[in-house]
Enzyme design. Structure first.
Site, PDB file in Angstrom:
ATOM      1  N   TYR A  74      50.939  25.220  41.894  1.00 28.75           N
ATOM      2  CA  TYR A  74      50.780  26.285  42.885  1.00 28.75           C
ATOM      3  C   TYR A  74      51.415  25.985  44.238  1.00 28.75           C
ATOM      4  CZ  TYR A  74      47.393  27.840  39.443  1.00 28.75           C
ATOM      5  OH  TYR A  74      46.793  28.236  38.277  1.00 28.75           O
TER       6      TYR A  74
ATOM      7  N   HIS B  71      43.628  38.092  33.472  1.00 33.22           N
ATOM      8  CA  HIS B  71      43.606  37.930  32.023  1.00 33.22           C
ATOM      9  C   HIS B  71      42.277  38.331  31.397  1.00 33.22           C
ATOM     10  CE1 HIS B  71      46.924  35.553  33.466  1.00 33.22           C
ATOM     11  NE2 HIS B  71      46.087  34.722  34.049  1.00 33.22           N
TER      12      HIS B  71
ATOM     13  N   ASP C 101      40.245  48.911  35.780  1.00 30.69           N
ATOM     14  CA  ASP C 101      39.691  50.258  35.895  1.00 30.69           C
ATOM     15  C   ASP C 101      39.583  50.701  37.353  1.00 30.69           C
ATOM     16  OD1 ASP C 101      39.536  50.407  33.145  1.00 30.69           O
ATOM     17  OD2 ASP C 101      37.352  50.205  33.045  1.00 30.69           O
TER      18      ASP C 101
ATOM     19  N   HIS D 153      51.688  36.727  41.024  1.00 26.15           N
ATOM     20  CA  HIS D 153      51.232  35.401  40.594  1.00 26.15           C
ATOM     21  C   HIS D 153      52.144  34.350  41.213  1.00 26.15           C
ATOM     22  CE1 HIS D 153      48.565  37.229  37.724  1.00 26.15           C
ATOM     23  NE2 HIS D 153      49.566  38.040  37.400  1.00 26.15           N
ATOM     24  N   VAL D 154      51.557  33.295  41.733  1.00 27.44           N
ATOM     25  CA  VAL D 154      52.319  32.209  42.347  1.00 27.44           C
ATOM     26  C   VAL D 154      53.128  31.471  41.285  1.00 27.44           C
ATOM     27  CG1 VAL D 154      52.138  30.031  43.618  1.00 27.44           C
ATOM     28  CG2 VAL D 154      50.686  31.973  44.257  1.00 27.44           C
ATOM     29  N   SER D 155      52.490  31.165  40.154  1.00 27.90           N
ATOM     30  CA  SER D 155      53.170  30.439  39.080  1.00 27.90           C
ATOM     31  C   SER D 155      53.760  31.425  38.074  1.00 27.90           C
ATOM     32  CB  SER D 155      52.195  29.498  38.368  1.00 27.90           C
ATOM     33  OG  SER D 155      51.237  30.238  37.635  1.00 27.90           O
TER      34      SER D 155
ATOM     35  N   ARG E 115      47.463  33.023  29.493  1.00 34.12           N
ATOM     36  CA  ARG E 115      47.866  33.518  30.815  1.00 34.12           C
ATOM     37  C   ARG E 115      48.974  34.570  30.742  1.00 34.12           C
ATOM     38  NH1 ARG E 115      45.377  30.317  34.710  1.00 34.12           N
ATOM     39  NH2 ARG E 115      44.869  28.216  33.986  1.00 34.12           N
TER      40      ARG E 115
END
Length: 162
Positions: free
Chosen positions: A24, A94, A101, A114-116, A125
């Site tokens: 990260y 996930h 919703d 997402h950072v990664s 993931r």
């Protein structure tokens, strides 16, 4: 409505810079939020930030963007309403039908972040409950992904607002 963006960070993102820096990076959430405010100001956009480790709190905050939710009264001003949402839902990406919703219910354009690179990690993931509802998905760019998301949101809002 003013050009306002809500930046939501989910579970464990308060640990950015400390948790698994080899995945990260070393940039903290505080650093990211400071940079986000500066960049948004330069782009003529207001930005609100929100982080929670709790799914229900995130759902409540999303609902508030439409003037709904358990913490909103009919007499409240629309101060929490936004034109776009940038969300790094962390692990809730996930697992959370509730976050999906809520995002679908408010019908506010959102960017999933997402950072990664979640597709280069564990198989679980790679599945997102959010991606098919998002106007854009950004992943694997490290902390820079936040800058890319803000720039995209600002340009998207400008097009939509004109």
């Amino acid at each position: 409505m003013s050009r306002r963006v809500l930046l939501i960070n989910g579970p464990n993102l308060n640990l950015l810079g400390k948790r698994e820096p080899h995945i990260y990076g070393s940039t903290t959430l505080e650093d990211i939020e400071t940079q986000a405010r500066q960049q948004a100001h330069e782009l003529g956009v207001e930005i609100d930030t929100f982080q929670s480790n709790h799914e229900g709190a995130i759902v409540d905050r999303i609902q508030e963007t439409a003037g709904w939710g358990p913490n909103v009264r009919e007499t409240d001003t629309p101060g929490k309403r936004v034109s776009a949402i940038i969300i790094n839902a962390g692990a809730l990406t996930h697992t959370s039908v509730a976050v999906r919703d809520a995002l679908a219910a408010v019908a506010i354009p959102f960017v999933e972040l997402h950072v990664s690179n979640v597709h280069a990690r564990e198989t679980f993931r790679a599945h997102s409950y959010l991606s098919d509802k998002a106007v854009a998905v950004i992943c694997g760019m490290g902390a820079y992904g936040y800058s890319a998301a803000i720039e995209f949101a600002a340009k998207h809002l400008k097009i939509e607002g004109e």
